[in-house]
Design an enzyme around this catalytic site. Structure first.
Site, PDB file in Angstrom:
ATOM      1  N   ARG A   1      -0.885  -9.668  -0.471  1.00 29.70           N
ATOM      2  CA  ARG A   1      -1.857 -10.692  -0.864  1.00 29.70           C
ATOM      3  C   ARG A   1      -1.303 -11.639  -1.905  1.00 29.70           C
ATOM      4  NH1 ARG A   1      -7.811  -8.206  -1.570  1.00 29.70           N
ATOM      5  NH2 ARG A   1      -6.779  -6.298  -2.241  1.00 29.70           N
TER       6      ARG A   1
ATOM      7  N   LYS B   1     -14.143   1.294   8.615  1.00 30.37           N
ATOM      8  CA  LYS B   1     -13.038   1.762   9.456  1.00 30.37           C
ATOM      9  C   LYS B   1     -13.497   1.907  10.916  1.00 30.37           C
ATOM     10  CE  LYS B   1      -9.435   2.392   8.220  1.00 30.37           C
ATOM     11  NZ  LYS B   1      -8.385   1.339   8.068  1.00 30.37           N
TER      12      LYS B   1
ATOM     13  N   TYR C   1     -17.176   2.597   3.458  1.00 31.49           N
ATOM     14  CA  TYR C   1     -15.779   2.715   3.917  1.00 31.49           C
ATOM     15  C   TYR C   1     -15.739   3.272   5.340  1.00 31.49           C
ATOM     16  CZ  TYR C   1     -10.978   4.359   4.398  1.00 31.49           C
ATOM     17  OH  TYR C   1      -9.699   4.587   4.873  1.00 31.49           O
TER      18      TYR C   1
ATOM     19  N   ALA D   1      -3.200  -2.872   6.426  1.00 32.85           N
ATOM     20  CA  ALA D   1      -4.039  -3.434   5.356  1.00 32.85           C
ATOM     21  C   ALA D   1      -5.511  -3.236   5.674  1.00 32.85           C
ATOM     22  CB  ALA D   1      -3.749  -4.928   5.199  1.00 32.85           C
TER      23      ALA D   1
ATOM     24  N   LEU E   1      -6.581 -10.758   4.557  1.00 30.53           N
ATOM     25  CA  LEU E   1      -7.364 -10.417   5.751  1.00 30.53           C
ATOM     26  C   LEU E   1      -8.540 -11.373   5.956  1.00 30.53           C
ATOM     27  CD1 LEU E   1      -7.455  -6.530   5.283  1.00 30.53           C
ATOM     28  CD2 LEU E   1      -6.137  -7.796   6.999  1.00 30.53           C
TER      29      LEU E   1
ATOM     30  N   PRO F   1      -5.548   8.965  10.515  1.00 32.22           N
ATOM     31  CA  PRO F   1      -5.202  10.014   9.546  1.00 32.22           C
ATOM     32  C   PRO F   1      -6.439  10.577   8.859  1.00 32.22           C
ATOM     33  CG  PRO F   1      -4.112   7.906   9.027  1.00 32.22           C
ATOM     34  CD  PRO F   1      -5.185   7.628  10.019  1.00 32.22           C
TER      35      PRO F   1
ATOM     36  N   GLY G   1       0.806  -1.233   0.000  1.00 32.70           N
ATOM     37  CA  GLY G   1       0.000   0.000   0.000  1.00 32.70           C
ATOM     38  C   GLY G   1       0.836   1.279   0.000  1.00 32.70           C
TER      39      GLY G   1
HETATM   40  P1  NAP Z   1      -3.805   1.436  -0.359  1.00 30.41           P
HETATM   41  O1  NAP Z   1      -2.584   1.844  -1.057  1.00 30.41           O
HETATM   42  O2  NAP Z   1      -5.006   1.061  -1.165  1.00 30.41           O
HETATM   43  O3  NAP Z   1      -3.441   0.252   0.644  1.00 30.41           O
HETATM   44  C1  NAP Z   1      -4.379  -0.675   1.115  1.00 30.41           C
HETATM   45  C2  NAP Z   1      -3.644  -1.964   1.420  1.00 30.41           C
HETATM   46  O4  NAP Z   1      -4.571  -2.908   1.993  1.00 30.41           O
HETATM   47  C3  NAP Z   1      -3.045  -2.623   0.160  1.00 30.41           C
HETATM   48  O5  NAP Z   1      -1.777  -3.106   0.487  1.00 30.41           O
HETATM   49  C4  NAP Z   1      -4.008  -3.787  -0.102  1.00 30.41           C
HETATM   50  O6  NAP Z   1      -3.406  -4.883  -0.749  1.00 30.41           O
HETATM   51  C5  NAP Z   1      -4.374  -4.153   1.325  1.00 30.41           C
HETATM   52  N1  NAP Z   1      -5.595  -4.968   1.355  1.00 30.41           N
HETATM   53  C6  NAP Z   1      -6.827  -4.635   0.950  1.00 30.41           C
HETATM   54  N2  NAP Z   1      -7.670  -5.680   1.104  1.00 30.41           N
HETATM   55  C7  NAP Z   1      -6.928  -6.694   1.622  1.00 30.41           C
HETATM   56  C8  NAP Z   1      -7.209  -8.055   1.995  1.00 30.41           C
HETATM   57  N3  NAP Z   1      -8.422  -8.582   1.872  1.00 30.41           N
HETATM   58  N4  NAP Z   1      -6.194  -8.785   2.496  1.00 30.41           N
HETATM   59  C9  NAP Z   1      -4.939  -8.272   2.617  1.00 30.41           C
HETATM   60  N5  NAP Z   1      -4.612  -7.028   2.269  1.00 30.41           N
HETATM   61  C10 NAP Z   1      -5.601  -6.242   1.779  1.00 30.41           C
HETATM   62  O7  NAP Z   1      -4.300   2.594   0.608  1.00 30.41           O
HETATM   63  P2  NAP Z   1      -3.556   3.417   1.751  1.00 30.41           P
HETATM   64  O8  NAP Z   1      -3.982   4.827   1.573  1.00 30.41           O
HETATM   65  O9  NAP Z   1      -2.129   3.087   1.835  1.00 30.41           O
HETATM   66  O10 NAP Z   1      -4.311   2.840   3.030  1.00 30.41           O
HETATM   67  C11 NAP Z   1      -3.638   2.134   4.060  1.00 30.41           C
HETATM   68  C12 NAP Z   1      -4.473   2.209   5.307  1.00 30.41           C
HETATM   69  O11 NAP Z   1      -4.647   3.587   5.660  1.00 30.41           O
HETATM   70  C13 NAP Z   1      -5.875   1.626   5.185  1.00 30.41           C
HETATM   71  O12 NAP Z   1      -6.174   0.984   6.401  1.00 30.41           O
HETATM   72  C14 NAP Z   1      -6.750   2.872   5.005  1.00 30.41           C
HETATM   73  O13 NAP Z   1      -8.064   2.649   5.441  1.00 30.41           O
HETATM   74  C15 NAP Z   1      -6.013   3.844   5.914  1.00 30.41           C
HETATM   75  N6  NAP Z   1      -6.266   5.272   5.661  1.00 30.41           N
HETATM   76  C16 NAP Z   1      -5.972   5.817   4.442  1.00 30.41           C
HETATM   77  C17 NAP Z   1      -6.203   7.174   4.238  1.00 30.41           C
HETATM   78  C18 NAP Z   1      -5.894   7.848   2.920  1.00 30.41           C
HETATM   79  O14 NAP Z   1      -6.388   8.957   2.677  1.00 30.41           O
HETATM   80  N7  NAP Z   1      -5.080   7.242   2.065  1.00 30.41           N
HETATM   81  C19 NAP Z   1      -6.739   7.960   5.275  1.00 30.41           C
HETATM   82  C20 NAP Z   1      -7.012   7.368   6.504  1.00 30.41           C
HETATM   83  C21 NAP Z   1      -6.764   6.016   6.687  1.00 30.41           C
HETATM   84  P3  NAP Z   1      -3.406  -5.042  -2.349  1.00 30.41           P
HETATM   85  O15 NAP Z   1      -2.247  -4.214  -2.841  1.00 30.41           O
HETATM   86  O16 NAP Z   1      -3.207  -6.495  -2.545  1.00 30.41           O
HETATM   87  O17 NAP Z   1      -4.738  -4.545  -2.839  1.00 30.41           O
END
Ligand code: NAP
Length: 348
Positions: A35, A165, A161, A85, A65, A191, A13
Site C-alpha cells: 500500500r 473472507k 472478518y 492482501a 484493494l 488456511p 504481510g
Molecule cells: P497480515 O500480515 O495482516 O497481512 C495482510 C496484508 O493485507 C498486508 O500486507 C496488508 O497491507 C494487506 N492489506 C490490508 N488491507 C489492504 C488494502 N486495503 N489494500 C491493499 N493491501 C491491504 O496477515 P496475514 O496473516 O499475512 O494474512 C494474509 C492473508 O491470509 C489474508 O488474506 C488473511 O485473511 C489470510 N489468512 C490469514 C490467516 C492467519 O491466521 N494469519 C488464516 C487464514 C487466512 P499493509 O501492510 O499495508 O496493512
C-alpha cells in the site's frame, strides 16, 4: 532462461513475506504489491535476511484493494498471481463494511479482473477456514469438516472478518464461472489459524494469542481453541497450487490439528516456565467469560465459540499437494521463540 514472474498482493504481510522468500529461493521473480512504497527498503532488507536473491528479481508496486490504480501494472508479465492482501485486524472495526468487507470482496474482484485482462494463467487466492467452518454447528460426531462445506453468512454469530473472507471467496468463484472462459484458473487456499516464525515487528494478528499467553495478558483461559497450521506450509501450499494441474478449480484447506487454548498454554509452559514466563494454566468457567464479555466487545464477538470444537480435514493438502504439515506444537514454539527474538514479547 527468463525467470517466471509471480505477483504477490499484500507483499508486506506475514504469509506473503514467507511466500516471497520461498518464491525467490525457487528462482521465480516476484512483483509484490504494497500500500505504501515507503516500506520498500525495509521489506527488501528483511527479505535479504532470509533469502539469497538479486534485487532485479523483486519489484514493488503500490496498489490498494479499494482503488483501481496500478493493478494492471502489478500483474503485467506475471504467469501466476498469489492474492494474499485482505484486511486482517486484531480489533473489531467500527465500520466492518468499509474496513473489512469492501476491501476483501472488491479487492479480490479487482485482482481477478486485472489478472484476466493481463493474461495470467492461474490465480491462487488466500481464502480461509473462515469461509468453511462457521454459521452452522460443527458436526456432532468426530467427523471433520472439509472443503465441500461453506460458511453460512446468514448463520448466527459471525464476525465481520468471517463474512469478509466468505464473501470474497464466493465472489471469486462466481467471477470465474460467469466471466472466465477457460483462459485463467483459480485455486483457493483455506488456511486455519496460522502460526510459525514471525519475521518482523509488524506481525499478523494470528500470533497475538501466543504473545498474550507469554505475557500473561489473560490470567486464565476460556474453553476455546482453534485449528492450527504453519505459515511455511501455507506459503508452500500457495506455490505448489500455482503449478499442480489437479489443483485448478479446487479449494484446499491448510491445517495440522485442533488445540484448545489450554493445550497451547501447556506447550508454552513446558518450554518456557523455567525461563520465568508465567503462562496461565487454569481454565476460566464459561459464566466468568460471559461476565467479562459484558465489558469487552471482542470477547462478546467470540462467546459462541466457548466449548466449540471445529475440526478441519487436511486430506486434500496431503493428497493433492503432497504437503505433510508441520506439527502445531512446533509452530507454537517457533512463534514464541521468534516473538522473543524480535523483542515483541515484553514481559515475563
Ligand atoms: P497480515 O500480515 O495482516 O497481512 C495482510 C496484508 O493485507 C498486508 O500486507 C496488508 O497491507 C494487506 N492489506 C490490508 N488491507 C489492504 C488494502 N486495503 N489494500 C491493499 N493491501 C491491504 O496477515 P496475514 O496473516 O499475512 O494474512 C494474509 C492473508 O491470509 C489474508 O488474506 C488473511 O485473511 C489470510 N489468512 C490469514 C490467516 C492467519 O491466521 N494469519 C488464516 C487464514 C487466512 P499493509 O501492510 O499495508 O496493512
Amino acid at each position: 532462461m527468463e525467470k517466471v514472474q509471480v505477483t504477490v498482493t499484500g507483499g508486506s504481510g506475514y504469509i506473503a513475506s514467507h511466500s516471497i522468500i520461498k518464491l525467490l529461493e525457487k528462482k521465480y521473480s516476484v512483483a509484490a504489491t504494497i500500500r505504501n512504497l515507503n516500506r520498500e527498503s525495509s521489506l527488501r532488507k528483511l527479505l535479504h535476511k532470509h533469502a539469497e536473491f538479486s534485487d532485479e528479481n523483486l519489484k514493488f508496486i503500490q496498489a490498494d484493494l479499494l482503488s483501481d490504480n496500478n493493478w494492471a501494472e502489478a500483474v503485467h508479465g506475471s504467469k501466476y498471481v498469489l492474492h494474499m492482501a485482505s484486511p486482517f485486524l486484531s480489533y473489531l472495526p467500527k465500520d466492518p463494511e468499509q474496513e473489512l468487507i469492501r476491501p476483501a470482496r472488491e479487492g479480490t474482484l479487482r485482482v481477478l479482473k486485472s489478472s484476466l485482462a493481463g493474461g495470467v494463467k492461474r490465480v491462487v487466492l488466500t481464502s480461509s477456514m473462515a469461509a468453511i467452518s462457521y454459521g452452522h454447528l460443527p458436526p456432532k460426531n468426530e467427523s471433520l469438516l472439509d472443503e465441500d462445506t461453506w460458511t453460512d453468512i446468514n448463520g448466527p454469530d459471525l464476525t465481520p472478518y468471517i463474512v469478509s473472507k466468505t464473501m470474497a471467496e464466493k465472489a471469486a468463484w462466481d467471477f470465474m464461472e460467469n466471466e472466465v472462459k477457460e483462459t485463467m484458473e483459480l485455486v483457493a487456499i483455506n488456511p486455519s489459524a496460522v502460526l510459525g516464525p514471525v519475521l518482523e515487528k509488524d506481525f499478523s494478528p494470528s500470533a497475538e494469542l501466543v504473545k498474550k499467553l507469554m505475557e500473561r495478558a489473560m490470567p486464565a483461559l476460556p474453553e476455546m481453541g482453534f485449528q492450527i497450521c504453519d505459515v511455511r506450509d501455507v506459503a508452500e501450499a500457495h506455490i505448489s497450487a500455482m503449478t499442480e494441474k489437479a489443483a485448478a478449480g479446487k479449494r484446499i484447506a491448510v491445517t495440522d490439528r485442533f488445540l484448545w487454548f489450554k493445550e497451547i498454554a501447556e506447550i508454552l509452559h513446558n518450554e518456557y516456565a523455567d525461563q520465568g514466563y508465567k503462562i496461565p494454566q487454569k481454565t476460566l468457567p464459561h459464566f466468568a467469560v460471559r461476565l467479562f464479555s459484558l465489558l469487552d466487545k471482542e470477547t462478546r464477538s467470540v462467546l459462541n465459540e466457548l466449548g466449540v470444537h471445529r475440526k478441519l480435514s487436511n486430506n486434500r493438502l496431503k493428497s493433492l499437494l503432497g504437503i505433510d504439515p508441520v506439527s502445531a506444537k512446533q509452530s507454537i514454539l517457533e512463534t514464541a521463540k521468534t516473538l522473543i527474538e524480535q523483542g515483541i514479547i515484553k514481559s515475563r
